[in-house]
Design an enzyme around this catalytic site. Sequence first.
Site, PDB file in Angstrom:
ATOM      1  N   GLU A 114     124.032 -67.294  66.402  1.00 39.64           N
ATOM      2  CA  GLU A 114     124.953 -68.357  66.829  1.00 39.64           C
ATOM      3  C   GLU A 114     125.223 -68.247  68.332  1.00 39.64           C
ATOM      4  O   GLU A 114     125.189 -69.240  69.075  1.00 39.64           O
ATOM      5  CB  GLU A 114     126.297 -68.245  66.092  1.00 39.64           C
ATOM      6  CG  GLU A 114     126.265 -68.618  64.626  1.00 39.64           C
ATOM      7  CD  GLU A 114     125.935 -67.442  63.729  1.00 39.64           C
ATOM      8  OE1 GLU A 114     125.339 -66.447  64.219  1.00 39.64           O
ATOM      9  OE2 GLU A 114     126.254 -67.521  62.533  1.00 39.64           O
ATOM     10  N   ARG A 123     135.593 -56.642  65.255  1.00 38.78           N
ATOM     11  CA  ARG A 123     136.951 -57.124  64.922  1.00 38.78           C
ATOM     12  C   ARG A 123     138.043 -56.247  65.516  1.00 38.78           C
ATOM     13  O   ARG A 123     139.222 -56.607  65.482  1.00 38.78           O
ATOM     14  CB  ARG A 123     137.095 -57.263  63.400  1.00 38.78           C
ATOM     15  CG  ARG A 123     136.771 -55.991  62.629  1.00 38.78           C
ATOM     16  CD  ARG A 123     136.542 -56.288  61.158  1.00 38.78           C
ATOM     17  NE  ARG A 123     136.086 -55.131  60.411  1.00 38.78           N
ATOM     18  CZ  ARG A 123     134.817 -54.754  60.276  1.00 38.78           C
ATOM     19  NH1 ARG A 123     133.854 -55.432  60.888  1.00 38.78           N
ATOM     20  NH2 ARG A 123     134.487 -53.717  59.534  1.00 38.78           N
ATOM     21  N   GLU A 134     137.028 -58.379  56.528  1.00 39.59           N
ATOM     22  CA  GLU A 134     135.726 -57.780  56.862  1.00 39.59           C
ATOM     23  C   GLU A 134     135.819 -56.247  56.798  1.00 39.59           C
ATOM     24  O   GLU A 134     134.824 -55.572  56.577  1.00 39.59           O
ATOM     25  CB  GLU A 134     135.261 -58.233  58.257  1.00 39.59           C
ATOM     26  CG  GLU A 134     133.751 -58.086  58.453  1.00 39.59           C
ATOM     27  CD  GLU A 134     133.230 -58.753  59.717  1.00 39.59           C
ATOM     28  OE1 GLU A 134     132.534 -59.783  59.612  1.00 39.59           O
ATOM     29  OE2 GLU A 134     133.512 -58.246  60.820  1.00 39.59           O
ATOM     30  N   HIS A 156     155.529 -76.943  54.929  1.00 39.12           N
ATOM     31  CA  HIS A 156     155.278 -78.324  54.485  1.00 39.12           C
ATOM     32  C   HIS A 156     153.860 -78.470  53.954  1.00 39.12           C
ATOM     33  O   HIS A 156     153.332 -79.574  53.878  1.00 39.12           O
ATOM     34  CB  HIS A 156     155.541 -79.295  55.639  1.00 39.12           C
ATOM     35  CG  HIS A 156     156.988 -79.321  56.014  1.00 39.12           C
ATOM     36  ND1 HIS A 156     157.886 -80.184  55.449  1.00 39.12           N
ATOM     37  CD2 HIS A 156     157.701 -78.534  56.854  1.00 39.12           C
ATOM     38  CE1 HIS A 156     159.095 -79.955  55.954  1.00 39.12           C
ATOM     39  NE2 HIS A 156     159.009 -78.954  56.805  1.00 39.12           N
ATOM     40  N   LYS A 163     122.696 -64.146  56.374  1.00 36.35           N
ATOM     41  CA  LYS A 163     121.931 -64.293  57.624  1.00 36.35           C
ATOM     42  C   LYS A 163     120.430 -64.261  57.322  1.00 36.35           C
ATOM     43  O   LYS A 163     119.646 -65.039  57.873  1.00 36.35           O
ATOM     44  CB  LYS A 163     122.253 -63.144  58.585  1.00 36.35           C
ATOM     45  CG  LYS A 163     123.653 -63.148  59.171  1.00 36.35           C
ATOM     46  CD  LYS A 163     123.797 -62.012  60.176  1.00 36.35           C
ATOM     47  CE  LYS A 163     125.236 -61.771  60.581  1.00 36.35           C
ATOM     48  NZ  LYS A 163     125.444 -60.617  61.428  1.00 36.35           N
TER      49      LYS A 163
HETATM   50  O1  F6P Z   1     129.393 -59.269  68.868  1.00 40.90           O
HETATM   51  P1  F6P Z   1     128.245 -59.605  67.979  1.00 40.90           P
HETATM   52  O2  F6P Z   1     127.274 -58.460  67.885  1.00 40.90           O
HETATM   53  O3  F6P Z   1     127.557 -60.864  68.412  1.00 40.90           O
HETATM   54  O4  F6P Z   1     128.796 -59.805  66.506  1.00 40.90           O
HETATM   55  C1  F6P Z   1     129.642 -60.846  66.172  1.00 40.90           C
HETATM   56  C2  F6P Z   1     130.228 -60.693  64.796  1.00 40.90           C
HETATM   57  O5  F6P Z   1     129.214 -60.675  63.816  1.00 40.90           O
HETATM   58  C3  F6P Z   1     129.565 -59.772  62.770  1.00 40.90           C
HETATM   59  O6  F6P Z   1     128.704 -58.697  62.838  1.00 40.90           O
HETATM   60  C4  F6P Z   1     129.474 -60.405  61.409  1.00 40.90           C
HETATM   61  O7  F6P Z   1     128.342 -61.152  61.248  1.00 40.90           O
HETATM   62  C5  F6P Z   1     130.984 -59.373  63.064  1.00 40.90           C
HETATM   63  O8  F6P Z   1     131.329 -58.146  62.526  1.00 40.90           O
HETATM   64  C6  F6P Z   1     131.009 -59.428  64.545  1.00 40.90           C
HETATM   65  O9  F6P Z   1     132.324 -59.486  65.019  1.00 40.90           O
END
Ligand code: F6P
Length: 526
Positions: free
Chosen positions: A218, A270, A356, A387, A502
């Site tokens: 992403e 996280r 997580e 609400h 994934k």
């Molecule tokens: O910082 P990265 O390696 O892009 O990971 C982003 C996120 O993807 C994860 O590994 C989960 O898919 C999370 O634990 C993490 O925060």
Amino acid sequence: MIKWNNLNTLSSFENLSKVERVKLAEVMSGENGADRVKKYTIPMAAGLSYNYAAKQVDDDVLEALTKLAEEAQLAEKFEALYNGEVINTGEKRLVLHHMTRGQLGEAVEADGVDKRTFYTEQQKKIADFANKVHAGEITNAAGEKFTTVVQIGIGGSDLGPRAMYLALENWAKKNNTFKMEAKFISNVDPDDAAAVLNSIDVAHSIFVLVSKSGTTLETLTNESFVKDALKNAGLDASKHMIAVTSETSPLAKSDDYLAAFFMDDYIGGRFSSTSAVGGAVLSLAFGPEVFAQFLQGAAEEDKLAMNKNVLENPEMLDALIGVYERNVLGYPSTAVLPYSQALSRFPAHLQQLDMESNGKSVNRFGEAVDYPTGPVIFGEPGTNGQHSFYQLLHQGTDIVPLQFVGFKNSQIGTDVVIQDSTSQQKLCANVAAQIVAFACGKADENKNKNFKGGRPSSIIIGEELTPEALGALLAHFENKIMFQGFVWNVNSFDQEGVQLGKVLAKRVLAHETDGALKVFSDLLNI
Ligand SMILES: O=P(O)(O)OC[C@H]1O[C@](O)(CO)[C@@H](O)[C@@H]1O
């Protein structure tokens, strides 16, 4: 000697389940309730306090929880963690996020460097960079100042920093420390990046690419999206982008960035808001001093988490009460309800942090556990939640423990008096009312209007949501979740459960599908 045992093998857990249940509606009524509110409270850092009067506990339950904390060796396990033991056994890694904001125990050396020095050096580099951007020493190619910072990242590389930015945006504007507007691109949905790009002046924007692994699809896709936009505007992308990543990631050595700042594999995504992951965007947005105050609040709360006395350790107690609710009382979820608009994305961050970390069904040795672990977490700021989903919370068939957060004062200070009270007073009146309504209920002959009560909650109360208070709040939940992982004997620091989806998505994109996956691919026109 630390022993890692499953919860249901501990005699203190068996004893806990035999302690007589507290009748919350009864104990929270009248003078008894007033006494509990005064008695069941623990001071936290930055002037916060954790009040657990409306939890389903009394002195007998608290004594049993104290024994559980001792037998589960919660304080010793935390000590082992901050002194650099390999607590993340699944990935064979140390767990060092506390070190981004202080030195709790011994110096820890890993990969040939002192880790506290490494993290503070990164903070200094970020502070220096941010100061130069604010001073106009680092500019775009035309020599003009950057006015906007855009973070590109997902999961821990987005949720925490975004929630922290929103939490402090108005405070910084009010206190004249607001430097740059921040925006966030996370979803691979092209509408996310496109909408953010449409809302900014790219020529005056600096983009922070954040990915610990440097491989998250992403984030890399959104990086290309942004680079295209910069190119289309006739701009050199490398003059507009910085990277936050680990030194071993594919992004680390690239020339594509104006600067690179590092975290490492010992900081879970996280848990990374206090590392360079939150540090870059927050220092650019509010200045390094504000980020330092945020770290200070977290460091002070971490110190409280070291206390071996459960009744003086808000994180440990909150964790233990949560375990009691989950494993003895059988409550499946928890709602996080901040009565503070600034904390609008805090529940979303806690969702990742908690679910997580502790959404596991095997223990730290990979063996199945036969008791519930992490609850479902959800939430919205009050009074909006009232609400929306509070109907179920008050009268639904499930009991959902509630975690309120409230502040005496607003951040901006602008207010109105209507019907003899300010908006801030109305907000605070609502949270007080909700705690008592949930706990005590109200009998009514009409069953449709009857409130059974007995619905437990706790509240963290502060003067105002300042950077220190926010740091303390964040560290409270990080530590709470860590302690719960210890009690459940799970590894809270890996996340194998995110992998399968994934892998299958990659197969869909490579057209290597069959069965249901193929039909869904066709239905979605991939
Ligand atoms: O910082 P990265 O390696 O892009 O990971 C982003 C996120 O993807 C994860 O590994 C989960 O898919 C999370 O634990 C993490 O925060």
